[in-house]
Motif scaffolding. Sequence first.
Motif, PDB file in Angstrom:
ATOM      1  N   PRO A  14       0.795  -1.238   0.000  1.00  4.84           N
ATOM      2  CA  PRO A  14       0.000   0.000   0.000  1.00  4.84           C
ATOM      3  C   PRO A  14       0.821   1.278   0.000  1.00  4.84           C
ATOM      4  N   THR A  15       2.115   1.198   0.359  1.00  4.31           N
ATOM      5  CA  THR A  15       2.955   2.398   0.377  1.00  4.31           C
ATOM      6  C   THR A  15       3.963   2.409  -0.773  1.00  4.31           C
ATOM      7  N   GLY A  16       3.832   1.473  -1.706  1.00  2.94           N
ATOM      8  CA  GLY A  16       4.828   1.322  -2.768  1.00  2.94           C
ATOM      9  C   GLY A  16       4.981   2.531  -3.665  1.00  2.94           C
ATOM     10  N   ASN A  17       3.912   3.310  -3.845  1.00  2.00           N
ATOM     11  CA  ASN A  17       3.964   4.479  -4.724  1.00  2.00           C
ATOM     12  C   ASN A  17       4.051   5.797  -3.962  1.00  2.00           C
ATOM     13  N   LEU A  18       4.372   5.722  -2.669  1.00  5.96           N
ATOM     14  CA  LEU A  18       4.367   6.924  -1.830  1.00  5.96           C
ATOM     15  C   LEU A  18       5.761   7.230  -1.305  1.00  5.96           C
ATOM     16  N   ASP A  19       5.995   8.520  -0.995  1.00  8.98           N
ATOM     17  CA  ASP A  19       7.249   8.863  -0.340  1.00  8.98           C
ATOM     18  C   ASP A  19       7.186   8.396   1.111  1.00  8.98           C
ATOM     19  N   SER A  20       8.312   8.484   1.808  1.00 10.73           N
ATOM     20  CA  SER A  20       8.394   7.901   3.146  1.00 10.73           C
ATOM     21  C   SER A  20       7.418   8.546   4.127  1.00 10.73           C
ATOM     22  N   GLY A  21       7.222   9.861   4.016  1.00 10.92           N
ATOM     23  CA  GLY A  21       6.310  10.539   4.931  1.00 10.92           C
ATOM     24  C   GLY A  21       4.873  10.120   4.727  1.00 10.92           C
ATOM     25  N   ALA A  22       4.423  10.127   3.453  1.00 11.64           N
ATOM     26  CA  ALA A  22       3.046   9.723   3.152  1.00 11.64           C
ATOM     27  C   ALA A  22       2.844   8.246   3.472  1.00 11.64           C
ATOM     28  N   GLY A  23       3.872   7.435   3.197  1.00 15.93           N
ATOM     29  CA  GLY A  23       3.778   6.013   3.504  1.00 15.93           C
ATOM     30  C   GLY A  23       3.611   5.762   4.990  1.00 15.93           C
ATOM     31  N   ALA A  24       4.354   6.512   5.820  1.00 20.28           N
ATOM     32  CA  ALA A  24       4.240   6.356   7.267  1.00 20.28           C
ATOM     33  C   ALA A  24       2.840   6.722   7.751  1.00 20.28           C
ATOM     34  N   GLU A  25       2.229   7.724   7.144  1.00 19.48           N
ATOM     35  CA  GLU A  25       0.867   8.103   7.520  1.00 19.48           C
ATOM     36  C   GLU A  25      -0.114   6.978   7.225  1.00 19.48           C
ATOM     37  N   ILE A  26      -0.001   6.373   6.018  1.00 20.58           N
ATOM     38  CA  ILE A  26      -0.910   5.291   5.648  1.00 20.58           C
ATOM     39  C   ILE A  26      -0.745   4.115   6.603  1.00 20.58           C
ATOM     40  N   LEU A  27       0.489   3.768   6.939  1.00 20.77           N
ATOM     41  CA  LEU A  27       0.735   2.652   7.857  1.00 20.77           C
ATOM     42  C   LEU A  27       0.181   2.953   9.243  1.00 20.77           C
ATOM     43  N   ALA A  28       0.314   4.201   9.671  1.00 24.44           N
ATOM     44  CA  ALA A  28      -0.244   4.592  10.966  1.00 24.44           C
ATOM     45  C   ALA A  28      -1.763   4.483  10.952  1.00 24.44           C
ATOM     46  N   PHE A  29      -2.396   4.869   9.840  1.00 25.62           N
ATOM     47  CA  PHE A  29      -3.853   4.746   9.719  1.00 25.62           C
ATOM     48  C   PHE A  29      -4.280   3.280   9.794  1.00 25.62           C
ATOM     49  N   LEU A  30      -3.563   2.405   9.082  1.00 25.19           N
ATOM     50  CA  LEU A  30      -3.907   0.981   9.100  1.00 25.19           C
ATOM     51  C   LEU A  30      -3.763   0.414  10.512  1.00 25.19           C
ATOM     52  N   ARG A  31      -2.667   0.780  11.181  1.00 28.69           N
ATOM     53  CA  ARG A  31      -2.462   0.285  12.540  1.00 28.69           C
ATOM     54  C   ARG A  31      -3.546   0.809  13.480  1.00 28.69           C
ATOM     55  N   TYR A  32      -3.905   2.081  13.326  1.00 28.81           N
ATOM     56  CA  TYR A  32      -4.964   2.665  14.158  1.00 28.81           C
ATOM     57  C   TYR A  32      -6.290   1.946  13.925  1.00 28.81           C
ATOM     58  N   SER A  33      -6.574   1.587  12.657  1.00 24.40           N
ATOM     59  CA  SER A  33      -7.841   0.914  12.350  1.00 24.40           C
ATOM     60  C   SER A  33      -7.930  -0.437  13.051  1.00 24.40           C
ATOM     61  N   VAL A  34      -6.778  -1.076  13.279  1.00 26.71           N
ATOM     62  CA  VAL A  34      -6.748  -2.353  13.986  1.00 26.71           C
ATOM     63  C   VAL A  34      -6.891  -2.131  15.490  1.00 26.71           C
ATOM     64  N   ARG A  35      -6.068  -1.251  16.041  1.00 29.95           N
ATOM     65  CA  ARG A  35      -6.003  -1.100  17.492  1.00 29.95           C
ATOM     66  C   ARG A  35      -7.195  -0.349  18.073  1.00 29.95           C
ATOM     67  N   GLU A  36      -7.737   0.602  17.336  1.00 29.56           N
ATOM     68  CA  GLU A  36      -8.815   1.424  17.878  1.00 29.56           C
ATOM     69  C   GLU A  36     -10.176   1.136  17.257  1.00 29.56           C
ATOM     70  N   LEU A  37     -10.228   0.635  16.031  1.00 26.08           N
ATOM     71  CA  LEU A  37     -11.498   0.382  15.357  1.00 26.08           C
ATOM     72  C   LEU A  37     -11.810  -1.105  15.237  1.00 26.08           C
TER      73      LEU A  37
END
Length: 281
Positions: A204-227
């Motif tokens: 999911p982060t293959g086409n993103l720079d490191s900053g945008a990729g980190a945001e997407i990964l944080a969103f995915l992790r949040y969706s697991v831990r909080e949602l």
Amino acid sequence: MPPQAAAPVPARSSAAHSSAGPTSPTSPTGPTGPTSPAAATATGLCKVYGRGETRTVALDSVSVEFGRGQFTAIMGPSGSGKSTLMHCMAGLDSVSAGSARIGDTELSALNDRQLTRLRRDSVGFVFQAFNLLPTLTASENITLPMDIAGRKPDRRWLDTVVSTVGLAGRLDHRPAQLSGGQQQRVAVARALASRPEIIFADEPTGNLDSGAGAEILAFLRYSVRELGQTVVMVTHDPTAAGYADRVVFLADGRLTDELDAPTPEGVLDRMRRFDAKARTS
């Protein structure tokens, strides 16, 4: 609060795989609720392409469970079968032998129409290519699968999802008006919007720079831990895998190792071991 900026991978120690996985939060489910503790299960899964001299074994008797309310990363060298495993588990590709199940549903027992309905109602997808329709707004792209199914979105849940991925001010924008990171946020929101049993994310982060990729990964992790969501992600990046609760490793179409509570360093060390074995074999 949902993540609003790129979050670093939390410091934690690598641990060897054990039979007792992390405690899973309550996960949103369908009307009848789950009866299986696993969101998805592969048992003796085989996938073979071609015949005779062109025969290629992509998956060789893979057995693995993806627990509910857990973030699992699938890793392995190029050609290891990691994307093939995800495609078979998501009902995007058929299996040659063995079993692939979403919850208690055996995918090989479904016809094309039933598979389409299962993917639409029970599975969310996030791909490396954002797969957004250019003529639709962000809001319309998010609700498109439910619109096609003739279902009205749960407005409270949809507002939670939009807030989680930070898109409240971009819902009226079309994909061409959004950055790559924002487009992938729309794709993540689309995957979450219908409260699927499981989300499969392929690089999911293959086409993103490191900053945008980190945001997407944080969103995915949040969706697991909080949602309470369940996420299975294919990646080649040890840093991305460090956001997961668990990493499973494939090599030559076989499950070779697992790692709980991964860190980027621990994942990289395992990958180096595979490279060393490949050079000496």
